[in-house]
Write a protein that holds these residues in place. Structure first.
Motif, short mmCIF file in Angstrom:
data_model
loop_
_atom_site.label_atom_id
_atom_site.label_comp_id
_atom_site.label_asym_id
_atom_site.label_seq_id
_atom_site.Cartn_x
_atom_site.Cartn_y
_atom_site.Cartn_z
N UNK A 36 0.84 -1.21 0.00
CA UNK A 36 0.00 0.00 0.00
C UNK A 36 0.87 1.25 0.00
N UNK A 37 0.56 2.18 -0.89
CA UNK A 37 1.30 3.45 -0.99
C UNK A 37 0.37 4.62 -0.70
N UNK A 38 0.96 5.73 -0.32
CA UNK A 38 0.16 6.89 0.10
C UNK A 38 -0.71 7.45 -1.02
N UNK A 39 -0.34 7.22 -2.28
CA UNK A 39 -1.13 7.76 -3.38
C UNK A 39 -2.14 6.75 -3.94
N UNK A 40 -2.28 5.59 -3.31
CA UNK A 40 -3.23 4.60 -3.79
C UNK A 40 -4.67 5.01 -3.53
N UNK A 41 -5.55 4.54 -4.39
CA UNK A 41 -6.99 4.55 -4.15
C UNK A 41 -7.40 3.09 -4.07
N UNK A 47 -9.60 -4.81 6.49
CA UNK A 47 -8.63 -4.29 5.52
C UNK A 47 -8.95 -2.85 5.12
N UNK A 48 -10.21 -2.54 4.94
CA UNK A 48 -10.56 -1.17 4.57
C UNK A 48 -10.25 -0.20 5.70
N UNK A 49 -10.45 -0.63 6.96
CA UNK A 49 -10.08 0.23 8.10
C UNK A 49 -8.57 0.43 8.15
N UNK A 50 -7.81 -0.65 7.93
CA UNK A 50 -6.35 -0.54 7.92
C UNK A 50 -5.89 0.45 6.84
N UNK A 51 -6.42 0.28 5.64
CA UNK A 51 -6.03 1.18 4.54
C UNK A 51 -6.40 2.63 4.86
N UNK A 52 -7.59 2.83 5.41
CA UNK A 52 -8.02 4.19 5.74
C UNK A 52 -7.11 4.84 6.78
N UNK A 53 -6.64 4.06 7.75
CA UNK A 53 -5.72 4.59 8.75
C UNK A 53 -4.39 4.97 8.12
N UNK A 54 -4.01 4.27 7.07
CA UNK A 54 -2.73 4.52 6.41
C UNK A 54 -2.80 5.67 5.40
#
Length: 237
Positions: free
Chosen positions: A63-68, A79-86
């Motif tokens: 996962x990178x900071x510019x990902x959608x 997983x969506x909560x993890x990504x949202x926190x990142x």
């Protein structure tokens, strides 16, 4: 003491016998151990940080900071909560067909201070409704024919490519219990650079899954052999 070392594991085994807290930390994400759909088996997986451990390892590394992110098959929202926190809630979009999980997803998001966009729909070709087979263990629920223990319900269906064009994801996370072959046959992956997908060889033949992977490779995706975790695969282009 390492969080997932032997000593930590022994301590957790002792705690499991005497006290399981309402919420436990998995990779920095608080997950519920109680609620509709949390079976004893899933509760144990969450408590011992084994729930979706293969997927989270891959996502954490790629996962990178510019990902959608577009997660299809959100489960309880881990997983969506993890990504949202990142990377921020505004960059994360989650889809879950099982209406019984929506309260758990919302609770997971609240507990972690995130708010990804989430829709209670099944993604396929066209708008309408679709049969969905809800299993006693929610992670086994699928649009494909269920077991003898499944309850068949009707769920709303949203058009997959309409959502792909609207969201324009760079990172797809797909875990839809055998629905992955239909999904990738239909999906316009124009904006997608990364895919984490759980395959289901107990449902599909090796030939069918190889054809699916061949289609992705023909579109420029390469299988990352350093991140093959049993049936969970990562591809990128």
């Amino acid at each position: 003491m390492r969080r997932r070392g032997r000593t930590a594991r022994r301590i957790k085994k002792l705690l499991w016998r005497v006290h399981v807290p309402r919420w436990v930390d998995n990779q920095g994400v608080l997950l519920p151990t109680e609620g509709a759909g949390i079976s004893p088996g899933i509760r144990r997986q969450i408590f011992f940080s084994e729930y979706e451990d293969k997927e989270i390892e891959i996502v954490a590394k790629r996962l990178a900071s510019d990902d959608v992110v577009m997660e299809v098959g959100a489960g309880i929202g881990f997983l969506s909560a993890y990504c949202a926190k990142r990377i921020g809630s505004e960059r994360v979009f989650a889809y879950e067909a099982n209406p019984a999980l929506m309260e758990l997803i919302a609770a997971t998001y609240r507990a972690n201070g995130v708010a990804p966009a989430v829709r209670n729909v099944l993604l396929a070709q066209g708008e309408g409704t679709r049969e969905f087979h809800v299993e006693p263990e929610f992670w086994a629920s699928s649009a494909l024919q269920g077991s003898g223990s499944a309850t068949t319900i009707s769920v709303p269906q949203a058009d997959l490519n309409t959502e792909l064009r609207r969201v324009r994801p760079s990172f797809l996370i797909v875990d839809i219990e055998g629905g992955e072959i239909e999904f990738f046959e239909l999906a316009d992956l124009a904006t997608v650079r990364k895919i984490c997908v759980e395959t289901h060889p107990a449902i599909h033949s090796s030939a069918a899954l190889s054809k699916m992977l061949g289609g992705l490779i023909a579109q420029g995706f390469a299988l990352d052999f350093t991140l093959m975790r049993k049936n969970v695969l990562y591809l990128a282009r």
